[in-house]
Design an enzyme around this catalytic site. Structure first.
Site, PDB file in Angstrom:
ATOM      1  N   ASN A  11       0.858  -1.188   0.000  1.00  0.00           N
ATOM      2  CA  ASN A  11       0.000   0.000   0.000  1.00  0.00           C
ATOM      3  C   ASN A  11       0.893   1.236   0.000  1.00  0.00           C
ATOM      4  O   ASN A  11       1.479   1.575   1.032  1.00  0.00           O
ATOM      5  CB  ASN A  11      -0.897  -0.034   1.250  1.00  0.00           C
ATOM      6  CG  ASN A  11      -1.727   1.230   1.394  1.00  0.00           C
ATOM      7  OD1 ASN A  11      -1.855   2.010   0.454  1.00  0.00           O
ATOM      8  ND2 ASN A  11      -2.290   1.424   2.576  1.00  0.00           N
ATOM      9  N   TRP A  12       0.973   1.892  -1.173  1.00  0.00           N
ATOM     10  CA  TRP A  12       1.877   3.051  -1.283  1.00  0.00           C
ATOM     11  C   TRP A  12       1.281   4.296  -0.631  1.00  0.00           C
ATOM     12  O   TRP A  12       1.954   5.299  -0.517  1.00  0.00           O
ATOM     13  CB  TRP A  12       2.176   3.334  -2.756  1.00  0.00           C
ATOM     14  CG  TRP A  12       3.000   2.288  -3.425  1.00  0.00           C
ATOM     15  CD1 TRP A  12       3.499   1.140  -2.859  1.00  0.00           C
ATOM     16  CD2 TRP A  12       3.443   2.282  -4.787  1.00  0.00           C
ATOM     17  NE1 TRP A  12       4.219   0.429  -3.798  1.00  0.00           N
ATOM     18  CE2 TRP A  12       4.196   1.108  -4.987  1.00  0.00           C
ATOM     19  CE3 TRP A  12       3.268   3.151  -5.856  1.00  0.00           C
ATOM     20  CZ2 TRP A  12       4.784   0.789  -6.212  1.00  0.00           C
ATOM     21  CZ3 TRP A  12       3.844   2.839  -7.086  1.00  0.00           C
ATOM     22  CH2 TRP A  12       4.599   1.677  -7.262  1.00  0.00           C
ATOM     23  N   LYS A  13       0.007   4.245  -0.271  1.00  0.00           N
ATOM     24  CA  LYS A  13      -0.682   5.418   0.300  1.00  0.00           C
ATOM     25  C   LYS A  13      -0.474   6.624  -0.622  1.00  0.00           C
ATOM     26  O   LYS A  13      -0.453   6.458  -1.830  1.00  0.00           O
ATOM     27  CB  LYS A  13      -0.190   5.684   1.724  1.00  0.00           C
ATOM     28  CG  LYS A  13      -0.185   4.421   2.586  1.00  0.00           C
ATOM     29  CD  LYS A  13       0.013   4.719   4.030  1.00  0.00           C
ATOM     30  CE  LYS A  13       0.175   3.411   4.790  1.00  0.00           C
ATOM     31  NZ  LYS A  13       0.064   3.566   6.211  1.00  0.00           N
ATOM     32  N   HIS A  99      -9.470   0.793   4.828  1.00  0.00           N
ATOM     33  CA  HIS A  99      -8.164   1.025   5.450  1.00  0.00           C
ATOM     34  C   HIS A  99      -8.361   2.002   6.613  1.00  0.00           C
ATOM     35  O   HIS A  99      -9.168   2.925   6.530  1.00  0.00           O
ATOM     36  CB  HIS A  99      -7.172   1.592   4.437  1.00  0.00           C
ATOM     37  CG  HIS A  99      -5.781   1.622   4.990  1.00  0.00           C
ATOM     38  ND1 HIS A  99      -5.357   2.621   5.845  1.00  0.00           N
ATOM     39  CD2 HIS A  99      -4.744   0.760   4.855  1.00  0.00           C
ATOM     40  CE1 HIS A  99      -4.104   2.372   6.196  1.00  0.00           C
ATOM     41  NE2 HIS A  99      -3.708   1.258   5.623  1.00  0.00           N
ATOM     42  N   GLU A 101      -6.878   4.476   7.637  1.00  0.00           N
ATOM     43  CA  GLU A 101      -6.728   5.910   7.357  1.00  0.00           C
ATOM     44  C   GLU A 101      -7.990   6.479   6.709  1.00  0.00           C
ATOM     45  O   GLU A 101      -8.165   7.700   6.655  1.00  0.00           O
ATOM     46  CB  GLU A 101      -5.468   6.126   6.502  1.00  0.00           C
ATOM     47  CG  GLU A 101      -4.221   5.946   7.366  1.00  0.00           C
ATOM     48  CD  GLU A 101      -3.013   5.372   6.660  1.00  0.00           C
ATOM     49  OE1 GLU A 101      -2.946   5.411   5.420  1.00  0.00           O
ATOM     50  OE2 GLU A 101      -2.120   4.856   7.379  1.00  0.00           O
ATOM     51  N   GLU A 171      -5.533  -5.176  10.614  1.00  0.00           N
ATOM     52  CA  GLU A 171      -4.531  -4.130  10.811  1.00  0.00           C
ATOM     53  C   GLU A 171      -4.857  -3.346  12.079  1.00  0.00           C
ATOM     54  O   GLU A 171      -5.656  -2.391  12.040  1.00  0.00           O
ATOM     55  CB  GLU A 171      -4.532  -3.171   9.622  1.00  0.00           C
ATOM     56  CG  GLU A 171      -4.221  -3.830   8.300  1.00  0.00           C
ATOM     57  CD  GLU A 171      -3.682  -2.811   7.315  1.00  0.00           C
ATOM     58  OE1 GLU A 171      -2.499  -2.922   6.968  1.00  0.00           O
ATOM     59  OE2 GLU A 171      -4.414  -1.899   6.929  1.00  0.00           O
ATOM     60  N   GLY A 177       2.136   2.137  10.774  1.00  0.00           N
ATOM     61  CA  GLY A 177       3.075   3.240  10.627  1.00  0.00           C
ATOM     62  C   GLY A 177       3.739   3.665  11.916  1.00  0.00           C
ATOM     63  O   GLY A 177       4.358   4.729  11.986  1.00  0.00           O
ATOM     64  N   SER A 217       3.245  -2.247  10.586  1.00  0.00           N
ATOM     65  CA  SER A 217       4.684  -2.224  10.866  1.00  0.00           C
ATOM     66  C   SER A 217       5.364  -3.564  10.578  1.00  0.00           C
ATOM     67  O   SER A 217       6.251  -3.993  11.326  1.00  0.00           O
ATOM     68  CB  SER A 217       4.947  -1.771  12.307  1.00  0.00           C
ATOM     69  OG  SER A 217       4.496  -0.436  12.472  1.00  0.00           O
ATOM     70  N   GLY A 238       2.691  -1.178   4.390  1.00  0.00           N
ATOM     71  CA  GLY A 238       2.688   0.245   4.047  1.00  0.00           C
ATOM     72  C   GLY A 238       4.110   0.730   3.814  1.00  0.00           C
ATOM     73  O   GLY A 238       4.670   0.575   2.732  1.00  0.00           O
ATOM     74  N   GLY A 239       4.718   1.303   4.859  1.00  0.00           N
ATOM     75  CA  GLY A 239       6.037   1.937   4.721  1.00  0.00           C
ATOM     76  C   GLY A 239       7.067   1.078   4.005  1.00  0.00           C
ATOM     77  O   GLY A 239       7.771   1.565   3.100  1.00  0.00           O
TER      78      GLY A 239
HETATM   79  C1  PEP Z   1      -0.814  -0.021   5.959  1.00  0.00           C
HETATM   80  O1  PEP Z   1      -0.809   1.107   5.520  1.00  0.00           O
HETATM   81  O2  PEP Z   1      -1.725  -0.788   5.640  1.00  0.00           O
HETATM   82  C2  PEP Z   1       0.264  -0.435   6.856  1.00  0.00           C
HETATM   83  C3  PEP Z   1       0.179  -1.603   7.412  1.00  0.00           C
HETATM   84  O3  PEP Z   1       1.275   0.467   7.065  1.00  0.00           O
HETATM   85  P1  PEP Z   1       2.705   0.151   7.769  1.00  0.00           P
HETATM   86  O4  PEP Z   1       3.222  -1.128   7.173  1.00  0.00           O
HETATM   87  O5  PEP Z   1       3.565   1.326   7.406  1.00  0.00           O
HETATM   88  O6  PEP Z   1       2.457   0.019   9.225  1.00  0.00           O
END
Ligand code: PEP
Length: 260
Positions: A11-13, A99, A101, A171, A177, A217, A238-239
């Site tokens: 997920n590049w957000k 998600h 966010e 999640e 994040g 994470s 994500g990251g």
């Molecule tokens: C996400 O955005 O779905 C996510 C899990 O982010 P991160 O891996 O950065 O915690």
């Protein structure tokens, strides 16, 4: 892991410029050989404006792409929204729904998310429904109740025949994040509850076929221990999905759990 093939989603957000997006994507494609892709699904969720470009880049590679969100409406006067058919047109095969966010950051309710799930599946997209509790909810002992409520309300009206289109991403909001991941045991315990609840909503055989990913994470150094849990079928990243080497290592960690 029963017979479920693991899946890793990136997920590049709202990150990367169009030019910056090509590099990690090409490096990822270079590193993903047929052996890895035979054992693990890989999906990317780039920002909407880059979908066509990334679709061209990934065409024929075995890597699929999806939207980070989808409208609850099929078409019409919905400024700023993107429909399921538009996602399909630019090469998406799936979409994220719910998600954190969007669920927590933008206040999307379970009923709106349910409408998105139904519209996306009807159009022919696979859906990755994201569920997860906040830190307050965890600390007050409500994690499982909250997650199962999100699951049940999100799946209202989804027929057993459409379960093949469904992936769940657990999640925990406090892990996204933050650098603070759920322990493998905590992830397994919630995934087991999710699968048991799917078994009650549908039947155990169908529930056993649904992939449940962990997100929050995930990094190369913690991925394998989490993915090795029997009800964890890969991850939503994500990251670390923005760094092709890290993302590749996470795919390799998922493959290692299949090989072991
Ligand atoms: C996400 O955005 O779905 C996510 C899990 O982010 P991160 O891996 O950065 O915690």
């Amino acid at each position: 892991m029963a017979n479920r093939q693991p899946l890793i989603g990136g997920n590049w957000k709202m990150n990367l410029s169009p030019a910056d997006a090509r590099g990690p994507c090409s490096a990822l494609l270079d590193g993903l050989d047929a052996g890895l892709l035979a054992k693990c699904g890989v999906s990317l969720f780039p920002p909407f404006p880059y979908l066509s470009q990334i679709s061209d880049l990934t065409a024929g590679s075995g890597v699929s792409i999806g939207g980070q969100d989808v409208s609850a409406h099929e078409n019409g006067a919905y400024t700023g929204q993107t429909s399921a058919s538009m996602l399909l047109e630019v090469g998406c095969t799936s979409t994220l729904v719910g998600h954190s966010e969007r669920r927590h950051g933008l206040g999307e309710s379970d009923s709106v998310l349910n409408a998105k799930v139904l519209v996306a599946m009807k159009a022919g997209l696979d859906v990755m429904l994201c569920v997860g509790e906040t830190l307050d909810e965890r600390e007050s002992g409500q994690s499982e109740a909250i997650v199962l409520q999100q699951l049940q309300e999100g799946l209202q009206g989804v027929s057993i025949n459409d379960l093949g289109r469904l992936t769940i991403a657990y999640e925990p909001v406090w892990a996204i994040g933050t650098g603070r991941n759920a322990t493998p045991g905590d992830a397994q315990s919630m995934h087991q509850s999710i699968r048991a609840d799917l078994g009650k909503q549908y039947d155990d055989g169908s529930a056993n076929g649904v992939r449940i990913l962990y997100g929050g994470s995930v990094k190369p150094d913690n991925a394998e221990a989490i993915f090795a849990q029997p009800d964890v079928d890969g991850g939503l990243i994500g990251g670390a999905s923005l760094q092709s080497e890290d993302f590749l290592d996470i795919v390799r960690a998922a493959v290692a759990t299949v090989d072991s």
